[in-house]
Design a protein around this motif. Structure first.
Motif, PDB file in Angstrom:
ATOM      1  N   TYR A 140       0.846  -1.212   0.000  1.00 35.20           N
ATOM      2  CA  TYR A 140       0.000   0.000   0.000  1.00 35.20           C
ATOM      3  C   TYR A 140       0.875   1.253   0.000  1.00 35.20           C
ATOM      4  O   TYR A 140       0.826   2.039   0.944  1.00 35.20           O
TER       5      TYR A 140
ATOM      6  N   CYS B 175       0.364   9.079   3.203  1.00 29.64           N
ATOM      7  CA  CYS B 175      -0.690   8.453   4.005  1.00 29.64           C
ATOM      8  C   CYS B 175      -0.144   7.447   5.014  1.00 29.64           C
ATOM      9  O   CYS B 175      -0.858   7.028   5.916  1.00 29.64           O
TER      10      CYS B 175
ATOM     11  N   MET C  66       0.740   4.145   5.118  1.00 31.68           N
ATOM     12  CA  MET C  66      -0.091   2.958   5.313  1.00 31.68           C
ATOM     13  C   MET C  66       0.759   1.819   5.847  1.00 31.68           C
ATOM     14  O   MET C  66       1.001   0.820   5.171  1.00 31.68           O
TER      15      MET C  66
ATOM     16  N   HIS D 117      -0.462  20.060   1.460  1.00 31.00           N
ATOM     17  CA  HIS D 117      -1.707  19.289   1.423  1.00 31.00           C
ATOM     18  C   HIS D 117      -2.886  20.257   1.330  1.00 31.00           C
ATOM     19  O   HIS D 117      -2.854  21.336   1.929  1.00 31.00           O
TER      20      HIS D 117
ATOM     21  N   HIS E 147      -3.107   7.927  13.021  1.00 32.72           N
ATOM     22  CA  HIS E 147      -3.454   6.896  12.043  1.00 32.72           C
ATOM     23  C   HIS E 147      -2.402   6.791  10.945  1.00 32.72           C
ATOM     24  O   HIS E 147      -2.524   5.959  10.065  1.00 32.72           O
TER      25      HIS E 147
ATOM     26  N   PRO F  76      -5.232   1.993  12.580  1.00 32.40           N
ATOM     27  CA  PRO F  76      -5.760   1.709  11.242  1.00 32.40           C
ATOM     28  C   PRO F  76      -6.560   2.883  10.658  1.00 32.40           C
ATOM     29  O   PRO F  76      -7.056   3.725  11.391  1.00 32.40           O
ATOM     30  N   HIS F  77      -6.655   2.901   9.329  1.00 31.62           N
ATOM     31  CA  HIS F  77      -7.360   3.997   8.654  1.00 31.62           C
ATOM     32  C   HIS F  77      -8.860   3.753   8.540  1.00 31.62           C
ATOM     33  O   HIS F  77      -9.601   4.679   8.210  1.00 31.62           O
TER      34      HIS F  77
ATOM     35  N   GLY G  28     -11.083   5.289   5.837  1.00 31.63           N
ATOM     36  CA  GLY G  28     -11.235   6.752   5.769  1.00 31.63           C
ATOM     37  C   GLY G  28     -11.307   7.398   7.138  1.00 31.63           C
ATOM     38  O   GLY G  28     -11.314   8.612   7.259  1.00 31.63           O
TER      39      GLY G  28
ATOM     40  N   PRO H 288       0.284   4.270  -5.688  1.00 29.88           N
ATOM     41  CA  PRO H 288       0.773   5.426  -4.929  1.00 29.88           C
ATOM     42  C   PRO H 288      -0.242   6.573  -5.038  1.00 29.88           C
ATOM     43  O   PRO H 288      -1.190   6.495  -5.813  1.00 29.88           O
TER      44      PRO H 288
ATOM     45  N   ALA I 255      -8.214  -0.636   5.533  1.00 29.77           N
ATOM     46  CA  ALA I 255      -8.208   0.017   4.219  1.00 29.77           C
ATOM     47  C   ALA I 255      -8.091   1.531   4.366  1.00 29.77           C
ATOM     48  O   ALA I 255      -8.413   2.100   5.406  1.00 29.77           O
TER      49      ALA I 255
ATOM     50  N   THR J 236      -9.040   5.459   2.651  1.00 30.24           N
ATOM     51  CA  THR J 236     -10.153   6.141   1.990  1.00 30.24           C
ATOM     52  C   THR J 236     -10.323   5.585   0.574  1.00 30.24           C
ATOM     53  O   THR J 236      -9.320   5.423  -0.134  1.00 30.24           O
TER      54      THR J 236
ATOM     55  N   ARG K 285     -17.034  13.685   2.425  1.00 28.17           N
ATOM     56  CA  ARG K 285     -17.176  12.781   1.292  1.00 28.17           C
ATOM     57  C   ARG K 285     -18.620  12.367   1.061  1.00 28.17           C
ATOM     58  O   ARG K 285     -19.394  12.265   2.008  1.00 28.17           O
TER      59      ARG K 285
ATOM     60  N   ALA L 295     -15.213   6.851   8.961  1.00 26.02           N
ATOM     61  CA  ALA L 295     -15.747   5.828   8.065  1.00 26.02           C
ATOM     62  C   ALA L 295     -16.125   4.522   8.767  1.00 26.02           C
ATOM     63  O   ALA L 295     -17.216   3.995   8.547  1.00 26.02           O
TER      64      ALA L 295
END
Lengths: 478, 436
Positions: free
Chosen positions: A66, A71, A73, A164, A263, A269-270, A273, A404, B95, B97, B289, B328
């Motif tokens: 990932y 981000c 990950m 950003h 995160h 964890p994300h 989102g 990416p 996961a 977004t 979103r 989310a």
């Protein structure tokens, strides 16, 4: 895939609620719902299978590489999930008496202290729920401080064009005017542009370091000095902290406040989102303005939460995304003083290794040693083959790799921003490098194959224009 | 030291060689040397067993009350086992977004389903994919309603005081004029509202049921707001909507609220879920979103993030909000919760909560010195007087009962479907005993 509304039948459902053991009271007619409530009507088995099916059409960190730039990950350790699920944490009401929530307060206290040490700041609030929320909080700190000092003419926030999108958006929400400054050819802050931008109206500068092209700005001390000399404050966007944690501290670079992304940097964890967590740290002179409560330890070791009279308020109800903080604390305890810089250094090592291998086949946006991420520009490939960064990204999907970050930063054409993180073994990097190289070859041999990618995913490319032109934003019940 | 770095010493050497440096430190050459940190002042790293024990010890320092009679923005509802099972699936948890739609259909579809359910629940046309919590949802609604010539926001004094505080913070940030409409007998003072509203009013924010658990005359308030040309925002308790009038039925333009009761644990305040929904005419002003339905190259149904021209990564300083990460996984939780409950279960949870609260109120009010502070209709929260409040609450706590929350006007009690008649009787008996 069927929608959950297309499954089951009217009248079906789970048996969850008991009969009422007290006299039944319902709202009087003026307050009673008349609209039919359309919700799914499925058995537990159908419900369970529905979400299993949805789960199969999702690519998480657990499913493969990932390298999503900016981000971070990284792998999400299981112990973090286990401790966040402890009933001793999940069952605590946010408004229960302090003496009955000492464990939660200690989590906050310990995490605040660790984050302050890692960032070189004096105080930390854990209330912000996400990175952008942290930016809002940090900028409100700056605004409150300037108001307190009576410097109302300081209304401008300087943001580099490589920043950003949340940076200018947060500054706008805080009522600041945004001054965009162009980056120098090396992707770093253009010192002349910065000198010209600062003045009596400067409230502050928002900066990511390493920046969004993955380079540590060697002029950082001069940059923060220019802003301070003009009477402004320096805000550190912590999105890229993973490159430098335990190695160099924003507080020592001259920054006055910072937001963290638990995160990203701290392995929580994300969640597809969110939820994230965006704590904000600051130097002592700003600490009284922090939102929410501060946790302090008394002589007997009891913890107390109190609010500073100068606090600018609350940015969220209660204390923040607490269970995310619990995970981050478990991570900090696991890594400790040596593990934190070790993670940063290996993130940088992995990124430089990928960069060294990929630059044999691709153009680097900036040909220097990078920090935790680097940016490819596919401009030439696009001109020569018609294959864009998007096409290449879609080709990666067919190879089980999450692409990416695409088309960011905005200052690089056909950008692909790659951040492998420290939790990937060399083997994974080598496999991904081979896939990138294969796809480049394919771009020259059969570009159409990449225009058509992906073909192995649950759906093929989706029509974004149709989605936006004729929005269908919910299911229409019969 | 614990570590999640998998590469071996030999592999690291190979990588350094490929890069062309001797040590990792060389890669930090652009960092001014004097700035490099010698060592972090933190404890040494620990094994998983040690971390597990340490975190468990912290958790054990908290008191977990078997009976929770406190709400005030965080509600102890039952969480179905299926909810926990689904939301701990690693694909959903780990996961990012769903920007890469082709490999994110599961998440995108779950959000589309969530949006649909929030619209059903509130009666509105369009829902976003979530914001941080109920308080920030309210604050975002203020920003949504602001227009060039309508800039003044109005908020009822009967909303949750923490929400009010957050709205004040956001308004102070954006230099938005905010007027607090006073309360009368625990409800928004409609007459005062009428007098206060000006022709620059952008919106009125009301909570239904309000902080004291009382049902506002929400239709009247909406009419007053609309007559002044302002938008009407209702912050609703999602469980109440199983049986109570929807924001749409009251004429609201925007519905927001705290989604925590929909399957999220109390968790010392978070992560929770801010839900936001609105009329179609306002959809392009919604923050955050939004997922939309579309088709792929083969004409197959699929889902994408859409209407992104509102968002920060496209519009930067002109975006409708700075929000990027949202809640989310909490939205997924709410979606699974509502799917598990169905319309029937939602109505049952609401009716049980309301009935238990009324039973508790009646029981408490048999104790001399305890009476209802307000006489309006209420849902599952209510305020009573309570003599020797500290003593009573601490007696309850000793018996594993978290009593109501002390507020300025008395004590704010709450009941949900989780508390049995027996527990309610026990709580009332303890109050009686202490005050005897």
């Amino acid at each position: 895939m069927k929608l959950i509304f297309e499954r089951g039948e009217e009248g079906q459902g789970l048996s969850l609620m008991p009969a009422c053991d007290v006299p039944v009271v319902k709202p009087q007619s003026g307050y009673a719902r008349e609209d039919k409530l359309n919700l799914p009507h499925v058995s537990e088995n159908e419900l369970s299978r529905h979400y299993s099916e949805l789960g199969k059409a999702v690519h998480g960190v657990n499913d493969g590489f990932y390298p999503l730039g900016s981000c971070t990950m990284k792998y999400n350790p299981k112990i973090n999930e286990a401790v966040a699920a402890l009933p001793g944490f999940t069952g605590v009401h946010p408004l229960q008496p302090e003496e009955t929530a000492q464990g939660c307060l200690e989590v906050l206290y310990d995490t605040e202290k660790a984050l302050a040490e890692i960032s070189g700041m004096d105080s930390v609030t854990l209330q912000p729920a996400a990175g952008a929320h942290g930016e809002f909080t940090g900028l409100m700190l700056i605004k409150s401080y300037l108001r307190f000092k009576g410097e109302k003419e300081r209304v401008k926030i300087i943001v580099p064009d490589s920043a950003h999108g949340t940076n200018p958006a947060s500054a706008a929400m805080c009522g600041f005017e945004i001054v965009n400054i162009p980056s120098a050819p090396d992707g770093c802050v253009d010192l002349e542009a910065l000198k010209n931008a600062v003045g009596k109206d400067t409230a502050g500068l928002m900066l990511t370091n390493p920046n969004t092209v993955g380079v540590f700005d060697k002029n950082i001390l001069e940059i923060t000095k220019i802003v301070h000399d003009a009477g402004g404050l320096c805000y550190y966007d912590g999105a890229n902290l993973n490159a430098v944690m335990g190695v160099v501290r924003p507080g020592d670079m001259g920054f006055d406040c910072i937001h963290f992304n638990l995160h990203k940097t701290f392995s929580t964890p994300h969640g597809g989102g969110g939820p994230g967590s965006g704590p904000v740290g600051c130097k002592a002179f700003l600490a009284d303005f922090l939102p929410g409560v501060r946790v302090k330890k008394d002589a007997e070791g009891k913890l107390h939460a109190s609010k500073s009279p100068k606090s600018f308020g609350n940015v969220k109800a209660f204390g923040g995304n607490f269970l995310v903080v619990v995970r981050a604390l478990a991570y900090i305890l696991t890594l400790g003083k040596e593990g934190i810089p070790e993670a940063a250094k290996n993130a940088v090592l992995n990124a430089n290794y990928m960069q060294a291998c990929l630059k044999e086949d691709f153009d680097l946006a900036y040909n220097v040693h990078c920090m935790h991420e680097f940016v490819l520009t596919l401009d030439r490939l696009h001109r020569e083959t018609g294959v864009s960064a998007l096409d290449l990204a879609k080709g990666l999907l067919d190879n089980g790799i999450h692409p990416p970050t695409m088309y960011f930063p905005l200052i690089v054409h056909e950008a692909l921003m790659i951040e492998p993180t420290e939790t990937e073994p060399k083997e994974t990097l080598d496999e991904a490098i081979a896939v990138f190289k294969q796809l480049k070859k394919l771009a020259y041999e059969n570009p159409q194959a990449l225009h058509d990618a992906p073909t192995k995913t649950p759906v093929r490319r989706l029509d974004d224009v149709k989605a936006a032109r004729t929005p269908v934003l919910k299911y229409k019940f019969q | 030291m614990g570590s999640y770095v998998p590469s071996s010493g030999t592999e690291r050497e190979e990588m350094l060689k490929k890069i062309g440096v001797a040590t990792v430190e060389e890669l930090y050459a652009s960092v001014p040397h004097e700035m490099l940190l010698k060592s972090l002042n933190l404890p040494e790293g620990k094994s998983e067993l040690e971390v597990s024990a340490e975190m468990e010890a912290l958790a054990q320092k908290n008191t977990i009350f078997k009976t929770v009679l406190r709400g005030a923005g965080a509600y102890d509802h039952y969480i179905p086992a299926a909810v926990k099972s689904v939301t701990s699936k690693e694909q959903f948890v780990t996961a990012y977004t769903p920007y890469q739609a082709e490999i994110s259909q599961g998440i995108l579809q779950s959000i589309f389903e969530y949006q649909t359910m929030i619209c059903s629940l509130t009666g509105m046309d369009v829902s976003n994919a979530s914001v941080y919590d109920g308080a920030t949802a309210m604050a975002e609604a203020v920003a949504m309603c602001k227009e060039r010539k309508r800039t003044k926001a109005y908020i009822s004094a009967t909303v949750n005081p923490v929400y009010l505080d957050v709205v004040k913070t956001y308004c102070s940030a954006s230099n938005t004029d905010l007027t607090v409409v006073p309360a009368k007998d625990g409800k928004t003072d409609a007459q005062a509202l009428e007098a206060l509203l000006s022709d620059t009013a952008s919106c009125l924010l009301v909570q239904q049921p309000n902080f004291y658990g009382l049902f506002e005359d929400a239709e009247t308030l909406g009419n007053i707001a609309h007559a002044a040309g302002a938008k009407y925002v209702i912050c609703a308790n999602p469980i109440s909507l199983g049986i109570c009038k929807t924001p749409a039925e009251y004429g609201a333009d925007v519905a927001v609220g705290e989604g925590q009761p929909l399957g999220m644990p109390l968790a010392f305040g978070g992560p929770y879920l801010g839900f936001m929904a609105c009329k179609e005419s306002m959809q392009r002003k919604l923050p955050g979103r939004i997922v939309g339905e579309t088709t792929d190259l083969d004409g197959k149904r699929g889902y994408v993030l859409t209407l992104q021209a509102r968002e920060q990564h496209i519009r930067r300083e002109k975006a409708s909000s700075n929000i990027c990460s949202n809640q989310a996984l909490c939205a997924l939780t709410a979606g699974v919760y509502m799917a598990a409950m169905g319309a029937k279960g939602m109505a049952q949870a609401a009716t049980l909560s309301m009935s238990k609260a009324h039973y508790l109120a009646k029981s408490l009010c048999t104790v001399p010195g305890v009476r209802m502070v307000y006489d309006g209709d209420y849902f599952n929260e209510f305020v009573t007087t309570l003599p020797q409040c500290d003593k009573v609450l601490s007696a309850l706590e000793k018996k594993g009962i978290l009593g109501g929350l002390p507020v300025e006007e008395g004590v704010l009690w709450c009941a949900t479907e989780k508390v049995s008649k027996e527990e309610l009787d026990r709580a009332a008996a303890i109050v009686k005993e202490v005050l005897a």
